[in-house]
Design a protein around this motif. Structure first.
Motif, mmCIF file in Angstrom:
data_model
loop_
_atom_site.group_PDB
_atom_site.id
_atom_site.type_symbol
_atom_site.label_atom_id
_atom_site.label_comp_id
_atom_site.label_asym_id
_atom_site.label_seq_id
_atom_site.Cartn_x
_atom_site.Cartn_y
_atom_site.Cartn_z
ATOM 1 N N ALA A 21 4.800 4.728 9.015
ATOM 2 C CA ALA A 21 3.908 5.653 8.306
ATOM 3 C C ALA A 21 4.060 7.069 8.849
ATOM 4 O O ALA A 21 4.120 8.049 8.083
ATOM 5 C CB ALA A 21 2.462 5.183 8.428
ATOM 6 N N ALA A 22 4.154 7.191 10.182
ATOM 7 C CA ALA A 22 4.298 8.522 10.787
ATOM 8 C C ALA A 22 5.623 9.171 10.373
ATOM 9 O O ALA A 22 5.673 10.388 10.125
ATOM 10 C CB ALA A 22 4.209 8.414 12.306
ATOM 11 N N LEU A 23 6.682 8.381 10.283
ATOM 12 C CA LEU A 23 7.989 8.929 9.885
ATOM 13 C C LEU A 23 7.974 9.365 8.425
ATOM 14 O O LEU A 23 8.537 10.410 8.072
ATOM 15 C CB LEU A 23 9.091 7.892 10.124
ATOM 16 N N ILE A 24 7.332 8.581 7.580
ATOM 17 C CA ILE A 24 7.197 8.988 6.176
ATOM 18 C C ILE A 24 6.429 10.309 6.115
ATOM 19 O O ILE A 24 6.821 11.238 5.384
ATOM 20 C CB ILE A 24 6.473 7.891 5.356
ATOM 21 N N GLY A 25 5.372 10.415 6.890
ATOM 22 C CA GLY A 25 4.571 11.638 6.900
ATOM 23 C C GLY A 25 5.356 12.843 7.345
ATOM 24 O O GLY A 25 5.070 13.983 6.958
ATOM 25 N N GLY B 215 0.815 -1.215 0.000
ATOM 26 C CA GLY B 215 0.000 0.000 0.000
ATOM 27 C C GLY B 215 0.846 1.260 0.000
ATOM 28 O O GLY B 215 0.563 2.217 -0.741
ATOM 29 N N ILE B 216 1.892 1.290 0.807
ATOM 30 C CA ILE B 216 2.745 2.475 0.899
ATOM 31 C C ILE B 216 3.461 2.736 -0.424
ATOM 32 O O ILE B 216 3.525 3.868 -0.915
ATOM 33 C CB ILE B 216 3.768 2.297 2.049
ATOM 34 N N MET B 217 4.006 1.672 -1.030
ATOM 35 C CA MET B 217 4.751 1.887 -2.279
ATOM 36 C C MET B 217 3.806 2.153 -3.447
ATOM 37 O O MET B 217 4.201 2.789 -4.425
ATOM 38 C CB MET B 217 5.718 0.727 -2.521
ATOM 39 N N GLN B 218 2.551 1.720 -3.326
ATOM 40 C CA GLN B 218 1.560 2.110 -4.343
ATOM 41 C C GLN B 218 1.261 3.610 -4.265
ATOM 42 O O GLN B 218 1.041 4.259 -5.276
ATOM 43 C CB GLN B 218 0.262 1.294 -4.166
ATOM 44 N N ILE B 219 1.268 4.156 -3.066
ATOM 45 C CA ILE B 219 1.020 5.599 -2.915
ATOM 46 C C ILE B 219 2.210 6.415 -3.418
ATOM 47 O O ILE B 219 2.040 7.373 -4.166
ATOM 48 C CB ILE B 219 0.766 5.966 -1.432
ATOM 49 N N PHE B 220 3.420 6.024 -3.011
ATOM 50 C CA PHE B 220 4.580 6.910 -3.199
ATOM 51 C C PHE B 220 5.539 6.475 -4.305
ATOM 52 O O PHE B 220 6.479 7.215 -4.617
ATOM 53 C CB PHE B 220 5.337 7.058 -1.883
ATOM 54 N N GLY B 221 5.332 5.289 -4.868
ATOM 55 C CA GLY B 221 6.221 4.856 -5.947
ATOM 56 C C GLY B 221 7.669 4.834 -5.502
ATOM 57 O O GLY B 221 7.982 4.410 -4.387
ATOM 58 N N SER B 222 8.540 5.334 -6.367
ATOM 59 C CA SER B 222 9.980 5.232 -6.108
ATOM 60 C C SER B 222 10.471 6.184 -5.020
ATOM 61 O O SER B 222 11.637 6.143 -4.653
ATOM 62 C CB SER B 222 10.755 5.495 -7.395
ATOM 63 N N ARG B 223 9.570 7.032 -4.482
ATOM 64 C CA ARG B 223 9.995 7.979 -3.436
ATOM 65 C C ARG B 223 10.108 7.330 -2.070
ATOM 66 O O ARG B 223 10.666 7.923 -1.138
ATOM 67 C CB ARG B 223 9.020 9.159 -3.368
ATOM 68 N N VAL B 224 9.551 6.109 -1.939
ATOM 69 C CA VAL B 224 9.645 5.388 -0.655
ATOM 70 C C VAL B 224 9.940 3.921 -0.920
ATOM 71 O O VAL B 224 9.295 3.291 -1.762
ATOM 72 C CB VAL B 224 8.320 5.480 0.142
ATOM 73 N N PHE B 225 10.903 3.374 -0.192
ATOM 74 C CA PHE B 225 11.079 1.927 -0.143
ATOM 75 C C PHE B 225 10.834 1.502 1.297
ATOM 76 O O PHE B 225 11.417 2.086 2.225
ATOM 77 C CB PHE B 225 12.503 1.516 -0.576
ATOM 78 N N VAL B 226 9.956 0.523 1.513
ATOM 79 C CA VAL B 226 9.726 -0.003 2.868
ATOM 80 C C VAL B 226 9.665 -1.518 2.823
ATOM 81 O O VAL B 226 9.193 -2.109 1.859
ATOM 82 C CB VAL B 226 8.405 0.501 3.511
ATOM 83 N N LYS B 227 10.125 -2.122 3.916
ATOM 84 C CA LYS B 227 10.101 -3.591 3.990
ATOM 85 C C LYS B 227 9.944 -4.032 5.441
ATOM 86 O O LYS B 227 10.695 -3.623 6.315
ATOM 87 C CB LYS B 227 11.402 -4.163 3.410
#
Lengths: 344, 344
Positions: free
Chosen positions: B290-294, B243-255
């Motif tokens: 999620a909070a840190l990305i925000g 879900g996170i990478m669908q929102i932000f594409g290449s601007r976020v990598f999370v695992k």
């Protein structure tokens, strides 16, 4: 002040995760026997009080009216795994009251047991009967029907069934359950926040009958006997509550609740127990409960060996390799006790 | 010293459970940007470093040799839900190396997705292909075959594949991974304990390429692009990483990693992130991530609204009733930051 770390999860030789929590043990006179961490703040006991939620079913004569035996009463106290044998008993309870699964308002989830979930999938899917709370809800429905009142809405706080539950919880625990203590449980009935020290007192009464009316004490004894005689019906294959009561029979009553709660009683020792892990982890609450049973209940070597696998379970991966272990910490050791534990 | 409470779980208006943890954020030069709680003790990152474990597959040319595209590379970095589309890609990876599912040594578990588990049950049961790590293992097998070495035992610490992984982790994180840092992961490969501050530096390098050889930086960029292009393959339907990478594409990598670990990178900001919840709770680690990305990633209002459902998810019961909410605490607010966050 922080609650102490009560359980550590080791991977190899390193602590990978740790669990904080609080413990209250009380006797039936209400005296504190052990108080570790914060036992005064109201906490939601969730399914750990299902036996108290089932009391009115027995005490009012509803259980007799519908001929409910040990299996049905154990199911009324259960968070079951949704195995075929559990589902069959819930259907039987509903049929005795002239109802079927459509009357259940607990919602649907896949069986806790993965084997049972696979079986349900092959049979067309999960239903409300597979919800771990369906036995409790069937008990509520039997109670409403025996009372001759409308059973629809039996899960609402204002319904007579839930008002009876609230009153029963107040009588056992001594807590005053105002509206500010109420929230909604996973199965939609009210859950009432109660301090651990009050829950421990409530389960000491449940385990001994002390401080209860004769009718209430008899109903408690009947529910305890049902769970001791049919421990598989209280949880299911491979589950903690089932395994512990299979080892100790009527000498131990234990019941899990969501979010890391456990309540229990050691009737012969006159003790009630309430545990809450801060983070909601059942794996930790189980190990704590097992360690407390090992400390406060006299037992033989065979029982102690069987219990030890619950106190310090070995953790295995998907290939069965041993990867770590759970261990309870020194916070569970002597020094925290306010009354001397019996010699092992 | 205790790590702070970072997430609270409310039922109604009361805190039912709480989660402590630690956070490290670093830039690619190795400077600490945020350090909350204990970021110096080695912790097992588990599956959160799967992208680093997949680096050798790309860098050695094995991925090119077997024509692995974005879907396959995303699966090599994945903890997938065992949905049919995931299983198909893993089978394709194995076939490219002339192998089949019998070569997988990750062990078997039911798919993470309950829908996929039900589907597997109807098809006759789960296999090693459904293990969330099967894509990583298929990547290891492709690497071994491309290297022309015996693939059997590819999961053992002494095998060249796992030695390459260890060396890669050391290069990215700067941690020295002696034998005392090693334990066995859920899928039987070694997991190496690394301090959060080192993991954060490692993911800052992974996200930016700074401090890496040109070949290594190119391989990292290719894996990031694969995950950004195929986020469903990294986790699955309804999952956080997807879900996170669908929102932000290449601007976020999370695992995600087991036991409450999350690693990630914000490539455009030059930041790497590592999170560990003390108690192993994924629900809390997700909300923190999620909070840190925000906080650290500039975004538009639509993106911020989409992200907010991950920062403070509403909790619903089996009937869909709203019963509570997760919330991050003030410990995630300014004051803990050692470098100023960008203005939102």
């Amino acid at each position: 002040m922080s609650n102490p770390v009560l359980v550590e999860v080791l991977r190899g030789t390193r602590v990978e995760s740790s669990h904080r929590g609080a413990i209250a043990i009380a006797d039936a006179a209400g005296a504190a026997v052990l108080a570790t961490g914060d036992v005064a703040t109201p906490r939601f006991p969730r399914s750990a009080v299902k036996a108290l939620q089932a009391m009115a079913l027995v005490e009012t004569g509803a259980a007799d009216r519908y001929g409910l035996g040990d299996e049905e009463l154990a199911l009324a106290c259960a968070s079951h795994s949704g195995e075929p044998g559990h589902v069959a008993v819930v259907e039987r309870m509903l049929a005795r009251a002239g109802l079927d699964a459509s009357a259940l308002c607990c919602g649907t989830h896949w069986p806790i047991s993965q084997e049972a979930a696979a079986a349900a999938a092959r049979m067309g899917g999960a239903s409300a009967l597979h919800n771990n709370c369906s036995g409790k809800h069937a008990g509520f429905l039997c109670l409403a029907c025996a009372m001759g009142i409308e059973h629809a809405g039996y899960w609402r706080p204002e319904h007579l069934v839930q008002r009876a539950v609230r009153s029963m919880l107040e009588d056992f625990t001594g807590a005053v359950l105002g509206e500010d203590r109420r929230a909604i449980d996973g199965c939609s009935v009210p859950t009432w926040a109660v301090p651990l020290e009050n829950l421990a007192r409530g389960f000491a009464k449940f385990g001994t009958g002390h401080g209860l009316s004769r009718e209430r004490a008899n109903a408690a004894a009947r529910l305890r006997a049902a769970c001791a005689n049919k421990p598989w019906h209280v949880a299911g294959t491979g589950r903690f509550c089932t395994g512990i009561m299979q080892i100790f029979g009527s000498r131990v009553f234990v019941k899990t609740g969501a979010e890391g709660v456990y309540c229990g009683a050691l009737p012969d020792e006159g003790l009630g127990i309430a545990i809450k892990c801060d983070d909601g982890a059942s794996r930790a609450a189980q190990a704590i409960m097992a360690a407390l049973i090992g400390r406060f209940l006299p037992m033989n070597d065979i029982e102690r060996a069987a219990l030890s696998t619950y106190i310090g379970p070995v953790l295995r991966n998907w290939n069965g390799f041993e990867v770590g272990v759970l261990r309870v910490t020194d916070a569970l050791h002597p020094g925290y006790v306010t009354r001397k534990a019996p010699s092992p």
